[in-house]
Design an enzyme around this catalytic site. Structure first.
Site, short mmCIF file in Angstrom:
data_model
loop_
_atom_site.label_atom_id
_atom_site.label_comp_id
_atom_site.label_asym_id
_atom_site.label_seq_id
_atom_site.Cartn_x
_atom_site.Cartn_y
_atom_site.Cartn_z
N LYS A 210 20.53 -58.05 0.81
CA LYS A 210 20.11 -59.52 0.18
C LYS A 210 19.65 -60.68 1.78
O LYS A 210 19.05 -61.43 1.43
CB LYS A 210 21.36 -60.07 -0.75
CG LYS A 210 20.73 -61.20 -1.39
CD LYS A 210 21.43 -62.11 -2.52
CE LYS A 210 21.57 -61.10 -3.24
NZ LYS A 210 22.87 -62.10 -4.91
N GLU A 216 27.69 -53.39 8.57
CA GLU A 216 27.26 -52.40 8.18
C GLU A 216 26.22 -51.72 8.16
O GLU A 216 25.68 -51.28 8.96
CB GLU A 216 28.45 -52.04 7.30
CG GLU A 216 29.58 -52.47 7.24
CD GLU A 216 29.77 -53.33 6.65
OE1 GLU A 216 31.40 -53.99 6.56
OE2 GLU A 216 29.33 -54.11 6.64
N GLY A 271 25.59 -58.19 -6.56
CA GLY A 271 25.44 -56.80 -5.87
C GLY A 271 26.44 -55.91 -6.71
O GLY A 271 24.34 -54.32 -6.70
N ARG A 272 27.24 -55.70 -7.33
CA ARG A 272 27.66 -54.76 -7.49
C ARG A 272 26.75 -54.52 -9.25
O ARG A 272 27.18 -53.25 -10.05
CB ARG A 272 29.81 -54.52 -8.78
CG ARG A 272 29.14 -55.64 -8.92
CD ARG A 272 31.12 -56.28 -8.10
NE ARG A 272 31.14 -57.43 -9.17
CZ ARG A 272 31.68 -58.81 -8.01
NH1 ARG A 272 31.26 -58.50 -6.96
NH2 ARG A 272 31.94 -59.80 -8.95
N GLU A 357 35.66 -55.64 -8.17
CA GLU A 357 35.53 -56.91 -7.46
C GLU A 357 35.47 -57.68 -8.62
O GLU A 357 35.26 -58.90 -7.76
CB GLU A 357 34.43 -56.24 -6.45
CG GLU A 357 33.12 -57.55 -5.99
CD GLU A 357 32.98 -57.24 -4.63
OE1 GLU A 357 33.18 -56.88 -3.65
OE2 GLU A 357 31.48 -56.94 -4.99
N HIS A 388 45.10 -30.55 -12.00
CA HIS A 388 45.83 -29.31 -11.93
C HIS A 388 46.11 -30.14 -10.43
O HIS A 388 46.95 -29.93 -9.63
CB HIS A 388 44.74 -28.35 -11.31
CG HIS A 388 44.16 -27.31 -12.38
ND1 HIS A 388 45.34 -26.19 -12.55
CD2 HIS A 388 43.19 -27.36 -12.63
CE1 HIS A 388 44.36 -25.83 -13.20
NE2 HIS A 388 43.92 -26.46 -13.90
N LYS A 516 34.97 -60.44 5.32
CA LYS A 516 34.07 -60.29 6.67
C LYS A 516 34.01 -61.01 7.49
O LYS A 516 33.70 -61.03 8.65
CB LYS A 516 32.80 -60.46 5.60
CG LYS A 516 32.82 -59.05 4.84
CD LYS A 516 30.90 -60.09 3.98
CE LYS A 516 30.60 -58.64 3.01
NZ LYS A 516 29.66 -59.34 2.25
#
Length: 550
Positions: A210, A216, A271-272, A357, A388, A516
């Protein structure tokens, strides 16, 4: 003080649930099923192509009624309308949370600052469709005139987890000729491995940010940019290989992206919650726009159910209230997502971000520290594999972790008896969590093996399984764009409802921002050899280790 303004734990509805939990504390689900032969039908809901069996929970009809009373006391109906209407429910950033507008029908009128945003959303979908058609049809090509065979999506967080999950979930619907790859991690291994799998002349890059400033994402995008230039592309060729989803047009064009290759992002989409927007371009390029629109249609169907169904028959609301019941009245601090479909294996990762979040908060909307538990740890994995591994903890561990079992009735890959065996495993696990194995049953089983009495007594405590462990079972006919869209929207709304009950802002993430903020000066110290004033001795010592200093 009015009842509506009372703190959550002082509301009469909360206190009533406290009393009810004490009454239910010694109840076992075995008995609840024995007492009510209609329990399955009583606690079964259907919506948007999904069916929810929530009968294997520590609840009665009174429990659900009391939970709905709490939801009403917390103003849930008006909160739902406020979200859909575009009110600034993200109160710390003073903006709406309108991911639902991204999948709204074209004739809907949703206002932000007095302007109907739906035409802009529809225009972006049309822009996406034109671009997808050009890529698939070979009209949009690379710097050597080759059609694209690979798409590399560079993003992180919501720009990565959601699209990756959906493309994996809908692999049976992939269009031939396009492979999608994802780069998110700042670990150089990620971008190196992906670039090693693709060819410069036939690779299209999507930069998903955005702000066009995410550390990153920009670092990985610069590596990809240089890789392309090293392969013979010119600066002018970059616009043939890079497109962006961003609100920072200036930064994207400076990078080398043409303006007609920039897709918008809006402040009112977190974002999510963004896979429904142009952030979903990797989905659209992989599946085709018809299937992307099918994804939106499935989510829209769940939106309509969420907005219109009575609270007691509302699938996201019921799932959310069950979560409240266990977190706040039974002490559960985690929730397992158990997917019995290989294609849905990335769903737990996406739901981790969505839930943790959103509701991993310690203060309420007014900034006051809460005196009750909020968001649980979300974890899980795929199907029979977990049986398992970590299912042992679910069955006999000391923690309470409610679980959601998710399984399709039909598989895209009917191999021998595999799907029947898988379905049997899913049902057996939820049944075992519910009923367990009593001491009498364990003793009878051991004695049937002709063991000596002392051997029976020695093994008996290890064979007892308490049961009474709650779970939901979510069933879909098959994983399709529509059912996957509905499934994701279901959990989005479940998360929102819990945020309303806990009086949280589910749409900010200031803890993420702190990481950040601190990362930048540490990076300067790592690279430039300067020590920061006031830095703690642990961080400073680790910086010196990185720099090879004594």
């Amino acid at each position: 003080m009015t009842q509506a303004s009372l703190p959550l734990t002082r509301k009469p509805e909360w206190m009533a649930l406290n009393d009810h939990q004490a009454h239910m504390a010694d109840s076992h689900m075995r008995e609840l099923f024995r007492e009510d032969p209609e329990r399955f039908q009583r606690f079964l809901l259907g919506a948007a192509g999904l069916q929810l069996d929530y009968s294997k929970n520590r609840i009665t009809r009174d429990t659900l009624s009391l939970l709905v009373d709490l939801a009403n006391a917390c103003g849930l109906p008006s909160a739902i309308e406020a979200m859909f209407d575009g009110d600034a429910i993200n109160n710390t950033e003073v903006r709406p949370a309108l991911h639902t507008a991204l999948r709204a029908s074209a004739h809907t009128d949703i206002r932000v600052d007095g302007n109907n945003i739906v035409p802009e959303v529809q225009a972006t979908l049309d822009q996406m469709e034109r671009f997808v058609d050009e890529v698939h049809g070979g009209a949009f090509t690379g710097f050597r005139g080759n059609a694209f065979t690979d798409v590399v999506s560079i993003g992180i967080g919501g720009s990565y987890l959601g699209p990756r999950m959906v493309t994996d979930a809908l692999k049976p619907f992939w269009q031939s000729g396009i492979r999608c790859h994802y780069v998110a991690n700042i670990d150089g291994t990620n971008v190196s491995e992906v670039l090693g799998e693709v060819a410069p002349a036939t690779t299209l890059f999507l930069i998903q940010s955005k702000s066009f400033g995410t550390q990153e994402t920009l670092a990985n995008a610069r590596v990809a940019r240089q890789w392309l230039l090293d392969a013979g592309a010119s600066e002018k060729d970059l616009g043939k290989h890079f497109v962006a989803v961003t609100s920072n047009v200036a930064a994207a064009t400076e990078f080398g992206i043409r303006e007609d290759g920039i897709f918008p992002m809006w402040d009112w989409v977190g974002g999510r919650y963004s896979l429904w927007s142009a952030i979903g371009l990797p989905i659209a390029l992989t599946l085709g726009m018809d299937h992307f629109r099918g994804l939106l249609a499935g989510a829209r169907a769940m939106d309509q159910h969420f907005r219109e169904a009575p609270l007691a028959r509302n699938m996201p609301v019921v799932m959310a209230l069950l979560g409240i019941w266990y977190v706040n009245f039974w002490g559960a601090d985690s929730h397992a997502i158990l997917v019995y479909d290989e294609y849905l294996k990335e769903l737990p990762d996406h739901l981790q971000q969505l839930d943790m979040e959103s509701n991993g908060k310690r203060v309420d909307r007014e900034g006051r520290p809460v005196d009750y538990a909020t968001g649980p740890v979300i974890w899980g994995g795929v199907g029979a594999n977990g049986q398992h591994a970590y299912h042992q903890l679910l069955h006999q561990g000391t923690v309470l972790s409610p679980a959601d079992f998710i399984i399709p009735l039909r598989t895209h890959n009917p191999v021998a008896r595999h799907h029947a065996v898988l379905f049997a495993n899913c049902l057996a696990q939820s049944q075992a969590l519910m009923q367990g194995k009593t001491e009498a049953e364990a003793r009878s089983e051991l004695e049937s093996q002709d063991l000596l009495p002392e051997e029976v007594d020695r093994l008996l405590p290890h064979k007892v399984v308490p049961g009474n462990k709650p779970s939901n079972t979510l069933v879909l006919e098959r994983t399709t764009p529509e059912t996957v869209g509905a499934l994701i929207a279901l959990y989005e709304h479940r998360t929102f409802v819990q945020g309303v009950i806990w009086n949280l802002n589910s749409f900010d993430q200031w803890g993420v921002e702190l990481g950040k903020q601190l990362g930048k000066p540490i990076l300067n110290q790592l690279e430039k050899g300067t020590d920061g004033d006031g830095i703690d001795c642990s961080t400073l010592g680790l910086i010196r280790l990185f720099r090879g200093e004594p």
